[in-house]
Motif scaffolding. Structure first.
Motif, short mmCIF file in Angstrom:
data_model
loop_
_atom_site.label_atom_id
_atom_site.label_comp_id
_atom_site.label_asym_id
_atom_site.label_seq_id
_atom_site.Cartn_x
_atom_site.Cartn_y
_atom_site.Cartn_z
N THR A 296 0.87 -1.17 0.00
CA THR A 296 0.00 0.00 0.00
C THR A 296 0.91 1.22 0.00
OG1 THR A 296 -1.83 -1.10 1.14
CG2 THR A 296 -1.70 1.29 1.35
N CYS B 103 -6.96 6.90 0.04
CA CYS B 103 -7.09 6.81 -1.43
C CYS B 103 -7.92 7.98 -1.94
CB CYS B 103 -7.74 5.48 -1.81
SG CYS B 103 -7.88 5.22 -3.59
N ASN C 100 -9.55 8.19 -4.59
CA ASN C 100 -10.78 7.78 -5.28
C ASN C 100 -11.99 7.82 -4.33
OD1 ASN C 100 -9.48 7.31 -7.73
ND2 ASN C 100 -8.98 5.21 -7.17
N GLN D 35 -12.04 4.29 3.68
CA GLN D 35 -10.82 5.09 3.68
C GLN D 35 -10.71 6.01 4.89
OE1 GLN D 35 -8.12 4.90 1.69
NE2 GLN D 35 -9.13 3.07 0.90
N SER E 78 -5.20 1.16 -1.04
CA SER E 78 -5.35 2.41 -1.79
C SER E 78 -4.88 2.22 -3.23
CB SER E 78 -4.54 3.53 -1.13
OG SER E 78 -3.15 3.26 -1.20
N GLU E 79 -5.16 3.23 -4.05
CA GLU E 79 -4.69 3.25 -5.43
C GLU E 79 -3.17 3.42 -5.44
OE1 GLU E 79 -3.43 3.41 -8.97
OE2 GLU E 79 -5.55 2.89 -8.70
N GLN F 137 -1.11 6.68 -6.79
CA GLN F 137 -1.10 7.96 -6.08
C GLN F 137 0.32 8.32 -5.67
OE1 GLN F 137 -5.40 8.19 -3.80
NE2 GLN F 137 -3.61 7.66 -2.66
N SER G 148 -5.16 -1.91 -9.69
CA SER G 148 -5.19 -0.47 -9.89
C SER G 148 -6.44 -0.03 -10.63
CB SER G 148 -3.96 -0.03 -10.70
OG SER G 148 -4.00 1.35 -11.00
#
Length: 328
Positions: A11, A16, A18, A25, A65-66, A69, A91
């Motif tokens: 991570t 995140c 998004n 989150q 998370s993405e 980032q 992703s």
């Protein structure tokens, strides 16, 4: 039990951008602040931690998370590829430019003979994912589809793929995946409690699919958005010691003793230990396939399971009563 490749998923950021409606989150960010954990994983910390991980462990990027980032994520992927690890990337492709996604496909071994995997989460029409669908995002997705191989997959959670992306997937397969509860942490539950599983449980991932967060802490699994079960820190501990740590012992004991408060008791993927034994010890491949189908189908759609039960058979794996007790 069956053979499962150890897996460590990175991570790269806490929180995140998004902010998908089903993803807890806020809980992750609050816990990161409580632990004084950095928001962004530095390349130096990443390298320090990964260098302790055996090459037999698959390295993933995604987790809580993405991954993109983090502006150094492509560098991190390049590093583990150079070191000889097998890699999986989860992703939304958010934060990647057209040049970035081309570089990603060059870094990964995604040919039919390759060992890497790329799993891409696509926006739905309802925007429950809240993944940006701007001009760059559409072009990035077009490039991704042009490079599709058996090791690249796409999925979405809503009723239909986002209208701007739908034409891209007209001739390409995309999977619909139901939204799960994130072990009871999904904000869409709006305070409703998830039923706690009882009895002896088993983890289908054998507790060896873990999450590395920016501080170097390692979580027991990808459902632990509240960072409840920290099993060690790769900046100070060895990889092997994670699995005999105090944090890991709590989780292992919790699988046996329902009085111990662990995330496993509300996890969508936790299964009855007897059912797991039947599955992994089944002498024939056919029995294992049917057993897996039986568990998965009952968990996701009990009505459909009941409709097809005559075809699946009741003599394979766990009984209907076992399934009902653990998955109702």
């Amino acid at each position: 039990m069956g053979v499962f490749q150890p897996y460590l998923e990175v991570t790269t950021t806490a929180g995140c951008s998004n902010t998908c409606s089903f993803c807890p989150q806020r809980l992750t960010l609050l816990r990161a602040r409580e632990l004084h954990s950095p928001i962004l994983m530095t390349f130096e910390v990443f390298k320090e931690c990964v260098d302790k991980v055996p090459k037999t462990v698959r390295i993933g990027f995604g987790g809580l998370s993405e991954p993109f980032q983090n502006p150094r994520c492509l560098d991190m992927i390049a590093y583990v590829k150079k070191m000889g690890y097998e890699v999986t990337v989860y992703s939304t492709l958010a934060r990647l430019t057209e040049e970035g996604v081309v570089k990603l496909f060059k870094l990964l071994s995604l040919s039919p003979e390759g060992t890497d995997k790329l799993i891409i989460h696509v926006s739905s029409d309802e925007m429950i994912e809240r993944i940006p669908v701007n001009e760059t995002a559409v072009k990035v997705m077009e490039i991704a589809v042009q490079h599709i191989t058996p090791n690249v997959s796409f999925h979405f959670h809503g009723k239909s793929v986002h209208a701007k992306l739908r034409p891209i997937f007209q001739k390409v397969g995309i999977e619909h995946q139901p939204i799960h509860t994130r072990a009871g942490l999904n904000p869409m539950l709006r305070g409703r409690k998830v039923k706690r599983l009882r009895g002896r449980l088993a983890c289908p991932l054998h507790l060896i699919s873990n999450i590395l967060v920016p501080s170097g802490d390692v979580l027991v699994c990808c459902q632990d958005f509240g960072m409840k079960h920290i099993i060690g820190n790769l900046r100070t501990d060895s990889y092997r010691s994670l699995f005999s740590s105090k944090g890991m012992m709590v989780v292992k004991k919790g699988l046996e003793d329902e009085r111990i408060d662990t995330l496993c008791r509300t996890c969508d993927w936790a299964i009855n230990a007897n059912a797991a034994a039947h599955f992994y010890n089944a002498p024939r491949l056919r029995d294992r396939i049917f057993m897996g189908a039986k568990i998965g189908l009952y968990r996701t759609s009990p009505p459909l399971y009941r409709l097809l039960r005559n075809f699946l058979g009741t003599d394979i794996g766990s009984t209907d009563e076992q399934l009902k007790r653990f998955y109702s």
